[in-house]
Design a protein around this motif. Structure first.
Motif, PDB file in Angstrom:
ATOM      1  N   ASN B 117       0.820  -1.212   0.098  1.00 31.31           N
ATOM      2  CA  ASN B 117      -0.069  -0.068   0.156  1.00 31.31           C
ATOM      3  C   ASN B 117       0.795   1.142  -0.053  1.00 31.31           C
ATOM      4  OD1 ASN B 117      -0.960   2.351   1.647  1.00 31.31           O
ATOM      5  ND2 ASN B 117      -2.996   1.149   1.295  1.00 31.31           N
ATOM      6  N   LEU B 118       1.757   1.298   0.906  1.00 31.34           N
ATOM      7  CA  LEU B 118       2.789   2.719   1.100  1.00 31.34           C
ATOM      8  C   LEU B 118       3.708   2.641  -0.078  1.00 31.34           C
ATOM      9  CD1 LEU B 118       3.102   5.149   2.839  1.00 31.34           C
ATOM     10  CD2 LEU B 118       4.758   3.736   4.150  1.00 31.34           C
ATOM     11  N   ASP B 119       4.242   1.605  -0.692  1.00 32.22           N
ATOM     12  CA  ASP B 119       4.896   1.730  -1.978  1.00 32.22           C
ATOM     13  C   ASP B 119       4.276   2.266  -2.910  1.00 32.22           C
ATOM     14  OD1 ASP B 119       6.840   0.437  -0.521  1.00 32.22           O
ATOM     15  OD2 ASP B 119       6.863  -1.465  -1.574  1.00 32.22           O
ATOM     16  N   LEU B 120       2.860   1.962  -3.085  1.00 29.69           N
ATOM     17  CA  LEU B 120       2.018   2.627  -4.260  1.00 29.69           C
ATOM     18  C   LEU B 120       1.999   4.115  -4.262  1.00 29.69           C
ATOM     19  CD1 LEU B 120       0.102   2.516  -6.783  1.00 29.69           C
ATOM     20  CD2 LEU B 120      -1.404   1.829  -5.064  1.00 29.69           C
ATOM     21  N   SER B 121       1.834   4.498  -2.935  1.00 32.05           N
ATOM     22  CA  SER B 121       1.454   5.886  -2.628  1.00 32.05           C
ATOM     23  C   SER B 121       2.843   6.743  -2.798  1.00 32.05           C
ATOM     24  CB  SER B 121       1.055   6.474  -1.179  1.00 32.05           C
ATOM     25  OG  SER B 121      -0.463   6.249  -1.249  1.00 32.05           O
ATOM     26  N   PRO B 133      -6.654   5.123   0.435  1.00 30.68           N
ATOM     27  CA  PRO B 133      -6.861   4.085   1.672  1.00 30.68           C
ATOM     28  C   PRO B 133      -5.457   3.882   2.226  1.00 30.68           C
ATOM     29  CG  PRO B 133      -7.930   2.957  -0.013  1.00 30.68           C
ATOM     30  CD  PRO B 133      -6.935   4.298  -0.671  1.00 30.68           C
ATOM     31  N   ASP B 134      -5.381   4.277   3.745  1.00 29.49           N
ATOM     32  CA  ASP B 134      -4.147   4.107   4.470  1.00 29.49           C
ATOM     33  C   ASP B 134      -4.233   3.203   5.725  1.00 29.49           C
ATOM     34  OD1 ASP B 134      -5.784   6.115   5.673  1.00 29.49           O
ATOM     35  OD2 ASP B 134      -4.337   7.494   6.289  1.00 29.49           O
ATOM     36  N   PRO B 135      -4.507   2.016   5.813  1.00 27.63           N
ATOM     37  CA  PRO B 135      -4.318   1.302   6.949  1.00 27.63           C
ATOM     38  C   PRO B 135      -3.285   1.505   7.654  1.00 27.63           C
ATOM     39  CG  PRO B 135      -4.976  -0.117   5.021  1.00 27.63           C
ATOM     40  CD  PRO B 135      -4.533   1.046   4.544  1.00 27.63           C
ATOM     41  N   SER B 136      -3.370   1.261   9.045  1.00 27.04           N
ATOM     42  CA  SER B 136      -2.144   1.355   9.933  1.00 27.04           C
ATOM     43  C   SER B 136      -1.130   0.440   9.536  1.00 27.04           C
ATOM     44  CB  SER B 136      -2.527   1.182  11.460  1.00 27.04           C
ATOM     45  OG  SER B 136      -3.442   2.288  11.867  1.00 27.04           O
ATOM     46  N   SER B 137      -1.526  -0.720   8.841  1.00 30.32           N
ATOM     47  CA  SER B 137      -0.278  -1.492   8.594  1.00 30.32           C
ATOM     48  C   SER B 137       0.069  -1.291   7.205  1.00 30.32           C
ATOM     49  CB  SER B 137      -0.973  -2.933   8.386  1.00 30.32           C
ATOM     50  OG  SER B 137      -2.320  -2.962   7.778  1.00 30.32           O
ATOM     51  N   GLN B 138      -0.008   0.001   6.528  1.00 34.52           N
ATOM     52  CA  GLN B 138       0.143   0.077   5.336  1.00 34.52           C
ATOM     53  C   GLN B 138       1.646   0.085   4.522  1.00 34.52           C
ATOM     54  OE1 GLN B 138       0.036   5.187   5.895  1.00 34.52           O
ATOM     55  NE2 GLN B 138      -0.362   4.371   3.935  1.00 34.52           N
ATOM     56  N   GLN B 139       2.794   0.041   5.899  1.00 32.95           N
ATOM     57  CA  GLN B 139       3.767  -0.172   5.175  1.00 32.95           C
ATOM     58  C   GLN B 139       4.161  -1.841   4.659  1.00 32.95           C
ATOM     59  OE1 GLN B 139       7.261   1.101   7.569  1.00 32.95           O
ATOM     60  NE2 GLN B 139       5.916   2.445   8.651  1.00 32.95           N
ATOM     61  N   SER B 140       3.001  -2.772   5.321  1.00 37.36           N
ATOM     62  CA  SER B 140       3.403  -4.010   4.934  1.00 37.36           C
ATOM     63  C   SER B 140       2.141  -4.821   4.274  1.00 37.36           C
ATOM     64  CB  SER B 140       3.861  -4.808   6.379  1.00 37.36           C
ATOM     65  OG  SER B 140       2.806  -4.442   7.531  1.00 37.36           O
ATOM     66  N   CYS B 141       0.985  -4.133   4.308  1.00 40.96           N
ATOM     67  CA  CYS B 141      -0.165  -4.907   3.793  1.00 40.96           C
ATOM     68  C   CYS B 141      -0.090  -4.446   2.162  1.00 40.96           C
ATOM     69  CB  CYS B 141      -1.156  -4.284   4.394  1.00 40.96           C
ATOM     70  SG  CYS B 141      -2.015  -2.440   4.113  1.00 40.96           S
ATOM     71  N   SER B 142      -0.745  -5.504   1.411  1.00 41.35           N
ATOM     72  CA  SER B 142      -0.809  -5.260  -0.025  1.00 41.35           C
ATOM     73  C   SER B 142      -1.900  -4.742  -0.432  1.00 41.35           C
ATOM     74  CB  SER B 142      -0.439  -6.842  -0.349  1.00 41.35           C
ATOM     75  OG  SER B 142      -1.587  -7.472  -0.366  1.00 41.35           O
ATOM     76  N   VAL B 143      -1.783  -4.268  -1.692  1.00 43.52           N
ATOM     77  CA  VAL B 143      -3.122  -3.686  -2.211  1.00 43.52           C
ATOM     78  C   VAL B 143      -4.107  -4.941  -2.619  1.00 43.52           C
ATOM     79  CG1 VAL B 143      -3.948  -2.697  -4.362  1.00 43.52           C
ATOM     80  CG2 VAL B 143      -2.019  -1.956  -3.315  1.00 43.52           C
ATOM     81  N   GLY B 144      -3.533  -5.960  -2.976  1.00 46.64           N
ATOM     82  CA  GLY B 144      -4.461  -6.992  -2.963  1.00 46.64           C
ATOM     83  C   GLY B 144      -5.586  -7.376  -1.680  1.00 46.64           C
ATOM     84  N   GLY B 145      -4.483  -7.518  -0.809  1.00 50.07           N
ATOM     85  CA  GLY B 145      -5.184  -7.581   0.857  1.00 50.07           C
ATOM     86  C   GLY B 145      -6.161  -6.481   0.917  1.00 50.07           C
ATOM     87  N   VAL B 147      -7.966  -4.955  -1.299  1.00 46.07           N
ATOM     88  CA  VAL B 147      -9.323  -5.257  -2.110  1.00 46.07           C
ATOM     89  C   VAL B 147     -10.041  -6.374  -1.298  1.00 46.07           C
ATOM     90  CG1 VAL B 147      -9.820  -6.250  -4.354  1.00 46.07           C
ATOM     91  CG2 VAL B 147      -8.188  -4.250  -4.393  1.00 46.07           C
ATOM     92  N   ALA B 148      -9.349  -7.286  -0.887  1.00 43.83           N
ATOM     93  CA  ALA B 148     -10.075  -8.360  -0.309  1.00 43.83           C
ATOM     94  C   ALA B 148     -10.884  -8.257   0.857  1.00 43.83           C
ATOM     95  CB  ALA B 148      -9.010  -9.384   0.039  1.00 43.83           C
ATOM     96  N   ASN B 149     -10.189  -6.986   1.597  1.00 41.87           N
ATOM     97  CA  ASN B 149     -10.734  -6.845   2.897  1.00 41.87           C
ATOM     98  C   ASN B 149     -11.604  -5.418   2.936  1.00 41.87           C
ATOM     99  OD1 ASN B 149     -10.102  -8.762   5.051  1.00 41.87           O
ATOM    100  ND2 ASN B 149      -8.236  -8.349   3.997  1.00 41.87           N
ATOM    101  N   ASN B 150     -11.683  -4.882   1.722  1.00 39.67           N
ATOM    102  CA  ASN B 150     -12.246  -3.599   1.757  1.00 39.67           C
ATOM    103  C   ASN B 150     -11.751  -2.532   2.610  1.00 39.67           C
ATOM    104  OD1 ASN B 150     -13.659  -1.267   0.500  1.00 39.67           O
ATOM    105  ND2 ASN B 150     -15.694  -1.936   1.446  1.00 39.67           N
ATOM    106  N   SER B 151     -10.428  -2.492   2.742  1.00 33.40           N
ATOM    107  CA  SER B 151      -9.563  -1.729   3.763  1.00 33.40           C
ATOM    108  C   SER B 151     -10.042  -0.429   4.269  1.00 33.40           C
ATOM    109  CB  SER B 151      -8.234  -1.900   3.628  1.00 33.40           C
ATOM    110  OG  SER B 151      -7.897  -3.199   3.751  1.00 33.40           O
ATOM    111  N   GLY B 152      -9.700   0.087   5.107  1.00 35.50           N
ATOM    112  CA  GLY B 152      -9.974   1.398   5.554  1.00 35.50           C
ATOM    113  C   GLY B 152      -8.684   2.059   5.986  1.00 35.50           C
ATOM    114  N   GLY B 153      -8.721   2.733   7.215  1.00 34.87           N
ATOM    115  CA  GLY B 153      -7.594   3.676   7.494  1.00 34.87           C
ATOM    116  C   GLY B 153      -7.794   5.102   7.886  1.00 34.87           C
TER     117      GLY B 153
END
Lengths: 333, 478
Positions: B117-121, B133-145, B147-153
């Motif tokens: 996530n953060l690499d993309l930004s 979207p900027d989940p707290s885990s954005q340094q390690s979570c993936s964009v695919g993840g 999408v799967a979770n409809n993540s927030g932040g």
């Protein structure tokens, strides 16, 4: 009997025959004509409650957009749904059709407005998805599936919609015809415009927000880019058809339309990609048919949600001519 | 039935031998995600392309073997924990980590699912754009993840959750077929299958290419830090900010427990004597920003804020956000384990629900921290404990169940951004009736008639007609 139960009873259980749900009939042709003569039902109407502190409004599906706007205006908020005829168009109809209005660039697509949906399914049962909350990922997102499903999976009965603060100001500006104003450059230079529209001669820009910000964008972005006059609002969309064009292909598409149909009028939503145009111009716009896998998913979903095909018989959310032709060949085979 | 040996041979032929692994150590690593739920994997594979994912899925489909997609494994609800009638094949997307195309003019990028996530930004920042979207885990979570979770932040308060930022998804369906859902055009023909797929927690196929909408970076930003003598004051202030007709970009709350550990970790200048801290960010053009900053400051002060500070510069702002986003790691200073909950309540019920959560944890003699997205009512009670203490896990779970019930009783919902996964699937009947769950099962069944794709997730036992909701294998506990 509550309004929802009464509506469910009108739809009736499997075996109660084909049925169609009527709203304001402002987009009645969408999805193709009905086959046979299905029984007509209407969803309940009325605003159930606006909660400004939660930024949500609960409304029955046959409420008109005008009535919804009046209810949320009292609490200083708006809902991002639009229609050409707000006194006739219903909330349920606008959601079921899924077509956005000219302010989509700033306000987002129709699908983002829906937080909770209650509908009557093909068994005549009341079904609910989502929640009356601005954030929620509990369960599969059937709300998104219902938006644009044209009443083929269930008939919307009551919904909870997201509200936004009513902006301090909304202004519309039109560039002098055939001036230098470049709609695409304006789209990139403006910060969160409500709309950037172009008909090949004039650019319309909608601006919204705090007065100071609107003034700053008029002075800093519009004025250096041409001569402008303030207008009442956006133009009425021209042409009976709308086409959906990827943002990156919009300029080339408009060039092709101008070259092939020089006298034809059109209006393009820059940054969005909706093109309002005549049937003649629409023929120039490429519209690849959906893939076989996507068509098959539609068939499987319909089969599970409405195995008898009693909800809006003959209609399909897949409106591509090739898909519709294949479907009617299949039906007559 | 295909034997494991046959399946592994087919997978090795389709991918490459070194990217299909079966050694017990590796299987153990991929038997769980960041939740406390443990499953069992039979094979772990690392495809590098859409074709390889399709081949792996097709091999599983032929063998009748369940499979589970996995991104970075940061999910907290067990969505990527492999469970099924037979131990599933885990298909890991971390090697699919390329940004394929960026169209800055159209504000669209195509990415592979394993892009972080953060690499993309970061990669699009020089265009003045970001992935919102900027989940707290954005340094390690993936964009695919995501999408799967409809993540927030935090910033989803203003910008919307992941669904609003996904234009199209290339998906390998559970039978191995490749389709594109949605499109780069605004009104793709047909049902919004893109919207139905986002948030489906890996149960409807595997995303292999994702078209994301990029959002312009705001021209000006102001970040405010307010400290309060009580949690209730802070919660009332949150409700008042929203009621004042202001939607900040982010509105976050941290309680004293969290502020203390975070400050010791990042030295961001948080007031360690406060009962609660609100972090409020507003953005936009400068004129409106000044108006909103004044409104927010005065509302906070009226509701008992002892002090409201505005970040002096980008460095201070970054330090405050670093503090907020590293809270979950920082609690290791208190105890080695934590259980992070995720519920949503109506914003006007924040005060009472926070008090109930506090009482529930006190009754179970558990240490509680609160660090959450207050602006949209998304609670994250964080229970900190030492799993080696006998009986503590039972108390953690009892408290968790009571917290979920309290949120639902207040008109809330089970999850705001972490998803249902395994963790909460059996709580689904708390918020949905049989007809509601049947409709959800219809959608899933249309995508995955064979029930092989991430089985046993989201829908409760008995909630679908598929066999995938059989009892969980030994070793899994919910």
């Amino acid at each position: 009997m509550t309004a929802l139960e009464d509506f469910a009873a009108q739809v009736g259980p499997v075996g109660a025959g084909p049925v169609t749900c009527v709203g304001g009939r402002t987009q009645w042709e969408l999805g193709g004509g009905l086959t046979g003569a299905p029984r007509e039902v209407m969803a309940p109407a009325g605003v159930v409650g606006h909660q400004p502190g939660e930024m949500i409004v609960r409304v029955r599906a046959a409420t008109t957009l005008a009535a919804l706007d009046e209810a949320t205006a009292a609490g200083g908020q708006i809902v991002a749904l639009e229609a050409d005829q707000p006194e006739r168009a219903t909330v349920g109809g606008v959601l079921a059709c899924g077509r956005s209005g000219l302010r989509r660039l700033g306000r987002g697509p129709v699908r983002d407005a829906l937080l909770e949906a209650t509908w009557v399914n093909a068994d005549g049962e009341v079904v609910r998805a989502g929640a009356p909350l601005v954030k929620n990922v509990t369960g599969f997102d059937l709300c998104r599936l219902m938006v644009g499903s044209i009443g083929t999976l269930g008939f919307l009965a009551e919904v909870v919609l997201r509200c936004h603060p009513r902006p301090e100001r909304e202004e519309w500006w039109r560039s002098e015809p055939d001036s230098d104003a470049d709609a695409f450059a304006l789209y990139r230079a403006l910060y969160r415009p409500l709309a950037v529209l172009w008909d090949g001669r004039s650019v319309w820009v909608g601006l919204t927000g705090y007065g100071a910000d609107v003034d700053a964008q008029v002075r800093g972005v519009l004025e250096p880019a041409g001569r402008w006059s303030q207008v009442e609002g956006p133009p009425s969309p021209v042409g009976e058809l709308r086409r959906s064009v990827p943002a990156a292909e919009l300029r080339a598409t408009l060039d092709a339309v101008s070259a092939s149909c020089p006298g034809s009028s059109w209006l393009a939503e820059i940054g969005v990609g909706v093109l309002h145009c005549s049937a003649e111009a629409a023929r120039v716009v490429p519209a690849p048919p959906p893939g076989a896998g996507v068509v098959e998913l539609h068939r499987r979903i319909k089969e599970r949600f409405d195995p008898e095909g009693r909800l809006n018989p003959g209609r399909s959310p897949l409106t591509h001519p090739q898909v519709m032709a294949a479907a009617s060949r299949g039906a007559s085979a | 039935m295909t034997t494991d040996g046959d399946l592994v041979a087919q997978l090795r032929a389709a991918l490459s031998p070194e990217r299909v692994r079966t050694d017990p150590m590796e299987l153990g690593l991929y038997a769980r995600d960041a939740s406390m739920l443990v499953g069992r994997a039979s094979v772990v594979c690392f495809p590098e392309s859409t074709e390889e994912v399709a081949a792996a899925v097709a091999a599983c489909a032929r063998a009748g073997r369940p499979f589970v997609a996995r991104g970075s494994g940061t999910g907290l609800a067990g969505g990527a924990t492999p469970v099924g009638d037979e131990p599933p094949v885990v298909i890991v997307t971390t090697k699919m980590n390329r940004i394929l195309d960026v169209d800055a003019d159209s504000r669209v990028a195509w990415v592979q699912p394993g892009v972080l996530n953060l690499d993309l930004s970061r990669a699009v920042a020089h265009f003045g754009l970001h992935f919102a979207p900027d989940p707290s885990s954005q340094q390690s979570c993936s964009v695919g993840g995501n999408v799967a979770n409809n993540s927030g932040g935090p910033h989803c308060l203003l910008y919307g959750v992941t669904n609003a930022h996904i234009l199209a998804v290339e998906v390998v369906l559970p039978d191995g077929q490749v389709v594109v859902l949605g499109g780069l055009d605004p009104e793709p023909d047909g049902l919004d299958l893109r919207g139905a797929f986002v948030g489906s927690e890996g149960t409807m196929g595997i995303a292999t290419r994702i078209a994301v909408r990029l959002t312009p970076l705001p021209p000006t930003v102001a970040t405010l830090l307010a400290d309060f003598p009580t949690m209730a004051d802070a919660a009332r202030a949150v409700t008042a900010v929203i009621a004042a007709g202001v939607v900040p970009a982010a509105l976050e709350m941290m309680d004293a427990t969290i502020v203390e550990v975070v400050e010791a970790f990042v030295h961001a200048g948080f007031p360690t004597d406060a009962a609660a801290v609100l972090l409020v960010e507003v953005d936009g053009l400068s004129g409106g920003l000044a108006v909103v900053t004044d409104v927010v400051t005065s509302v906070l002060a009226r509701h008992g804020a002892r002090a409201v500070r505005v970040a002096a510069d980008a460095a201070e702002r970054a330090a405050w956000w670093k503090g907020r986003k590293s809270a979950f790691g920082a609690v290791a200073r208190i105890a080695p384990n934590y259980y992070l909950h995720d519920c949503v309540v109506p914003r006007t019920h924040l005060v009472e629900v926070l008090e109930q959560v506090s009482r529930i944890c006190a009754e179970q003699d558990l240490t509680l921290g609160n660090v959450f997205h207050a602006g949209d009512g998304n609670l994250h009670p964080l229970i900190v404990f030492d799993a080696r203490v006998p009986g503590v896990l039972e108390r953690v779970h009892a408290a968790g169940a009571a917290i979920v019930e309290a949120c639902v009783a207040a008109g809330g919902s089970l999850s705001g951004e972490h998803g249902i996964g395994l963790e909460k699937r059996d709580a689904m009947p708390l918020v949905f009736g049989p007809a509601d769950l049947r409709a959800q099962a219809h959608l899933r069944d249309a995508f995955d008639p064979a029930g092989l794709c991430n089985p046993a997730k989201v829908l409760p036992r008995g909630g679908t007609r598929c066999a995938d909701v059989a009892d969980l294998p030994e070793g899994v506990w919910i």
